[in-house]
Each structure stands twice: as structure tokens, then as C-alpha cells.
Design a protein around this motif. Structure first.
Motif, short mmCIF file in Angstrom:
data_model
loop_
_atom_site.label_atom_id
_atom_site.label_comp_id
_atom_site.label_asym_id
_atom_site.label_seq_id
_atom_site.Cartn_x
_atom_site.Cartn_y
_atom_site.Cartn_z
N ASN A 161 0.61 -1.66 -0.15
CA ASN A 161 0.06 0.18 0.21
C ASN A 161 0.63 0.97 0.31
O ASN A 161 -0.04 2.40 -0.24
N LEU A 162 2.27 1.12 0.03
CA LEU A 162 2.78 2.44 -0.34
C LEU A 162 3.40 2.67 -1.53
O LEU A 162 4.65 2.33 -2.14
N THR A 163 2.01 2.88 -2.34
CA THR A 163 1.59 3.32 -3.70
C THR A 163 3.27 4.29 -4.18
O THR A 163 3.70 3.84 -5.61
N GLN A 164 3.76 5.10 -3.42
CA GLN A 164 4.57 6.36 -4.02
C GLN A 164 6.48 5.59 -3.51
O GLN A 164 6.57 6.47 -3.97
N PHE A 165 6.08 4.74 -3.07
CA PHE A 165 7.10 3.80 -2.41
C PHE A 165 8.34 3.71 -3.80
O PHE A 165 8.54 3.26 -4.53
N ASP A 166 9.47 4.27 -3.55
CA ASP A 166 10.36 3.91 -5.14
C ASP A 166 11.62 2.99 -4.18
O ASP A 166 12.26 3.53 -3.80
N PRO A 167 11.85 1.88 -4.84
CA PRO A 167 11.97 0.76 -4.10
C PRO A 167 13.85 1.13 -4.35
O PRO A 167 14.62 0.32 -3.99
N HIS B 92 11.33 -6.11 -1.44
CA HIS B 92 10.81 -7.34 -1.59
C HIS B 92 9.19 -6.55 -1.19
O HIS B 92 8.94 -5.58 0.29
N CYS B 93 8.45 -6.22 -2.31
CA CYS B 93 6.95 -5.65 -2.43
C CYS B 93 6.42 -7.07 -1.01
O CYS B 93 5.99 -8.12 -2.13
N ILE B 94 5.71 -6.71 -0.12
CA ILE B 94 4.97 -7.09 0.54
C ILE B 94 3.02 -7.04 0.16
O ILE B 94 3.18 -6.63 0.39
N SER B 95 2.88 -8.16 -0.27
CA SER B 95 1.05 -7.93 -0.64
C SER B 95 0.30 -8.01 0.21
O SER B 95 -1.09 -7.41 0.05
N THR B 96 0.22 -9.31 1.78
CA THR B 96 0.05 -9.67 1.91
C THR B 96 0.43 -9.76 4.23
O THR B 96 1.71 -10.00 3.65
N PHE B 97 -0.20 -8.50 4.25
CA PHE B 97 0.61 -8.06 5.28
C PHE B 97 -0.87 -7.75 6.55
O PHE B 97 -1.81 -7.54 5.93
N ARG B 98 -0.63 -7.49 7.54
CA ARG B 98 -1.31 -7.13 8.30
C ARG B 98 -0.71 -6.47 9.42
O ARG B 98 0.14 -6.82 10.17
N GLN C 282 -6.31 -2.89 12.65
CA GLN C 282 -6.50 -2.64 11.96
C GLN C 282 -6.76 -3.12 10.06
O GLN C 282 -5.70 -3.04 9.39
N PRO C 283 -7.61 -3.18 9.37
CA PRO C 283 -7.07 -3.48 7.49
C PRO C 283 -6.59 -2.42 6.44
O PRO C 283 -5.69 -2.55 5.90
N ASN C 284 -6.92 -0.57 7.19
CA ASN C 284 -6.47 0.43 6.92
C ASN C 284 -5.51 1.24 7.39
O ASN C 284 -5.72 0.85 8.65
N GLY C 285 -4.59 1.73 6.67
CA GLY C 285 -4.67 3.29 7.39
C GLY C 285 -3.10 2.89 7.96
O GLY C 285 -2.66 4.14 8.95
N ARG C 286 -2.59 1.72 7.49
CA ARG C 286 -0.92 1.85 8.11
C ARG C 286 -0.16 1.00 6.68
O ARG C 286 -1.22 0.19 5.94
N ALA C 287 0.88 1.05 6.97
CA ALA C 287 1.65 0.88 6.41
C ALA C 287 3.28 -0.11 6.66
O ALA C 287 3.29 0.59 7.54
N PHE C 288 3.94 0.49 6.52
CA PHE C 288 5.98 -0.23 7.20
C PHE C 288 6.75 -0.78 6.14
O PHE C 288 6.37 -1.00 4.13
N VAL C 289 7.96 -0.49 6.61
CA VAL C 289 9.10 -1.08 5.75
C VAL C 289 9.77 -1.17 6.74
O VAL C 289 10.34 -0.54 7.74
N ALA C 290 10.35 -2.12 7.04
CA ALA C 290 10.84 -2.45 7.18
C ALA C 290 12.77 -3.84 7.06
O ALA C 290 12.31 -4.20 5.91
N ALA C 291 13.53 -3.31 7.49
CA ALA C 291 15.03 -3.57 6.72
C ALA C 291 15.64 -4.49 8.14
O ALA C 291 15.35 -4.16 8.35
N ARG C 292 16.37 -4.85 6.98
CA ARG C 292 17.34 -6.17 7.36
C ARG C 292 18.89 -6.46 7.08
O ARG C 292 19.05 -6.70 6.01
#
Length: 120
Positions: A11-17, A44-50, A54-64
Motif C-alpha cells: 500500500n506504499l504506492t509512492q515508495f520507490d524501492p 521485496h514488496c509484501i502484498s499480504t500483510f496485517r 485495523q485493515p487500512n491506514g497503516r504501512a511498513f518498511v522493514a530492513a534487515r
């Protein structure tokens, strides 16, 4: 070494990986702990996440960031903060979503790591 793996919610549609990885590689080389040729990163874009309940209004970027063992806590903290700052600069604002950004530095046992470069 190192290996940087960035996962981000779809859902981070404007994020440029690609731009994010380029900036992260620059930050890692600038740390002085790695040679430019040794920095490997992927996203990696994650399409299935929670996130929470709440189903909407939240996003993440996680780095290892995987690095060979033996570096001090201070170096690991510095690397973590460099990547965190880079990710913050790359995550779009004004999306209407709360975006969680996290960084984890992971040691790889030097005795178990193997690498070869095949010249093409």
C-alpha cells in the motif's frame, strides 16, 4: 557483505524501492565499514500483510542488514541509524497512513559464511 533486505507493504504506492536501495547503498559505503563492490541490497514488496487489527491506514518498511560477526555494538547502532534515516527520507509523506519503519542488524557467523566471485 553486507546484505540489506528491505520489505515494504504494497500500500506504499509512492515508495520507490530502487531509489531507496541506491540511497541505502550510498549510506552503507559512507559508513566506512564496507567496500562499494561488497554492498548487496534487494527489496521485496509484501502484498499480504496485517498491521495490528485495523485493515487500512497503516504501512511498513522493514530492513534487515546482515553483516559478518565481530563488529562492536557501537558500529551496529551506527549502521542501524544510517539505514533508518535513509528509509525515513525515502518513505513518502502525506499518504494518510501511519508508516512503521524498522531496522534490524543481524550478525552472520564468519566461520559459516562462504563467498566466491565468478568473473564473467
Amino acid at each position: 557483505m553486507p546484505h540489506l533486505i528491505v520489505e515494504y507493504s504494497e500500500n506504499l504506492t509512492q515508495f520507490d524501492p530502487s531509489a531507496c536501495l541506491a540511497a541505502a547503498n550510498v549510506a552503507l559505503v559512507a559508513s566506512g565499514h564496507f567496500e562499494e563492490v561488497d554492498v548487496k541490497s534487494r527489496a521485496h514488496c509484501i502484498s499480504t500483510f496485517r498491521i495490528g487489527e485495523q485493515p487500512n491506514g497503516r504501512a511498513f518498511v522493514a530492513a534487515r542488514l546482515f553483516i559478518l560477526s565481530g563488529r562492536s555494538l557501537q558500529i551496529k547502532q551506527d549502521l542501524s541509524l544510517r539505514i533508518l534515516q535513509t528509509l525515513q527520507e525515502q518513505v513518502p509523506s502525506g499518504t494518510g497512513m501511519a508508516t512503521q519503519i524498522s531496522v534490524e542488524v543481524v550478525d552472520i557467523d564468519r566461520g559459516c559464511y562462504a563467498k566466491v566471485v565468478v568473473e564473467g
